[in-house]
Scaffold this active site. Structure first.
Site, PDB file in Angstrom:
ATOM      1  N   GLY A 131      51.793  53.560 -79.550  1.00  0.00           N
ATOM      2  CA  GLY A 131      50.704  54.403 -80.016  1.00  0.00           C
ATOM      3  C   GLY A 131      50.140  53.822 -81.291  1.00  0.00           C
TER       4      GLY A 131
ATOM      5  CD  GLN B 216      49.763  53.955 -87.143  1.00  0.00           C
ATOM      6  OE1 GLN B 216      49.481  54.407 -86.042  1.00  0.00           O
ATOM      7  NE2 GLN B 216      50.910  53.334 -87.396  1.00  0.00           N
TER       8      GLN B 216
ATOM      9  CG  HIS C  25      49.841  58.200 -87.896  1.00  0.00           C
ATOM     10  ND1 HIS C  25      50.251  57.703 -89.117  1.00  0.00           N
ATOM     11  CD2 HIS C  25      50.701  57.675 -86.985  1.00  0.00           C
ATOM     12  CE1 HIS C  25      51.298  56.922 -88.951  1.00  0.00           C
ATOM     13  NE2 HIS C  25      51.601  56.900 -87.659  1.00  0.00           N
TER      14      HIS C  25
ATOM     15  CB  CYS D 274      55.915  54.574 -88.001  1.00  0.00           C
ATOM     16  SG  CYS D 274      54.168  54.700 -88.383  1.00  0.00           S
ATOM     17  CG  LEU D 275      53.157  49.886 -84.869  1.00  0.00           C
ATOM     18  CD1 LEU D 275      51.843  49.688 -84.136  1.00  0.00           C
ATOM     19  CD2 LEU D 275      54.119  48.750 -84.572  1.00  0.00           C
TER      20      LEU D 275
ATOM     21  CG  HIS E 105      54.750  58.987 -84.245  1.00  0.00           C
ATOM     22  ND1 HIS E 105      55.916  58.784 -84.931  1.00  0.00           N
ATOM     23  CD2 HIS E 105      53.901  58.019 -84.673  1.00  0.00           C
ATOM     24  CE1 HIS E 105      55.782  57.742 -85.734  1.00  0.00           C
ATOM     25  NE2 HIS E 105      54.552  57.253 -85.590  1.00  0.00           N
ATOM     26  CD  GLU E 106      50.598  57.025 -82.761  1.00  0.00           C
ATOM     27  OE1 GLU E 106      49.808  56.797 -83.704  1.00  0.00           O
ATOM     28  OE2 GLU E 106      51.680  56.414 -82.640  1.00  0.00           O
TER      29      GLU E 106
END
Length: 192
Positions: free
Chosen positions: A45, A50, A152, A106-107, A148-149
């Site tokens: 994702g 991000q 953000h 997480c990236l 999760h996304e």
């Protein structure tokens, strides 16, 4: 085009993101770049903040998680075949089921993984890349990736769900990330 990922500590990751219109500049190109960036950095994702865009847009591909499970593990996520989808102007309508742990990463917070408890299901209202409206309910690992996304685009991170002791235990790792003292296989943007 592969875009750099914003690292923990950058203020864009803490912004409440704005809805967009179909006239948002180069939206198709942005979405294509987000898919390319997500796959190039081995993500499932990616949310617009991000990549330094404070807008309510994220992409997910939970099919790759489900497809990579062993046959006996698939029983843990009944009714979840995974989805590959674009979510624009998403707003959660309802959540349900028992909260369950899953080891999230997480990236934007590389090399940090922790168990996070989230509900089993999420009902979400959004428009797709063609600005067609949807209201869908997702379950299992797909719901997890959406939560999760979605965090953000609301200016939250998975570490915000951790207990204070856990947060203190990973503080030095977070500090290193925010200072750029980390090596990853993808390009990152650090806040100076």
């Amino acid at each position: 085009m592969i875009l750099p990922i914003v690292a923990y500590g950058h203020p864009v990751l803490r912004k409440m993101c704005e809805d967009i219109t179909p006239e948002y500049p180069d939206l198709d190109k942005l979405i294509a770049n987000m898919w390319e960036t997500m796959y190039a950095s081995s993500g499932v994702g990616l949310a617009a903040p991000q990549i330094n865009r404070p807008i309510r847009l994220f992409v997910i591909d939970s099919e790759q998680i489900i497809n990579n499970l062993e046959e006996d593990e698939k029983d843990e996520y009944p009714g979840d075949a995974g989805v590959k989808r674009v979510f624009i102007n998403a707003h959660i309508v309802a959540t349900g089921g028992e909260e369950w742990p899953y080891n999230e990463g997480c990236l934007s917070i590389p090399k940090v993984r922790e168990d996070v408890y989230r509900p089993e299901t999420v009902t979400i209202r959004y428009v797709d890349e063609h600005f067609q409206p949807h209201e869908d309910t997702f379950t299992g690992v797909t719901a997890r990736v959406i939560f999760h996304e979605y965090d953000h685009i609301d200016g939250k991170l998975f570490i915000d769900h951790l207990k204070p002791l856990k947060r203190r235990m990973i503080k030095s790792k977070l500090d290193d990330i925010s200072k750029g003292k980390i090596k990853v296989d993808y390009k990152m943007i650090f806040h100076k």
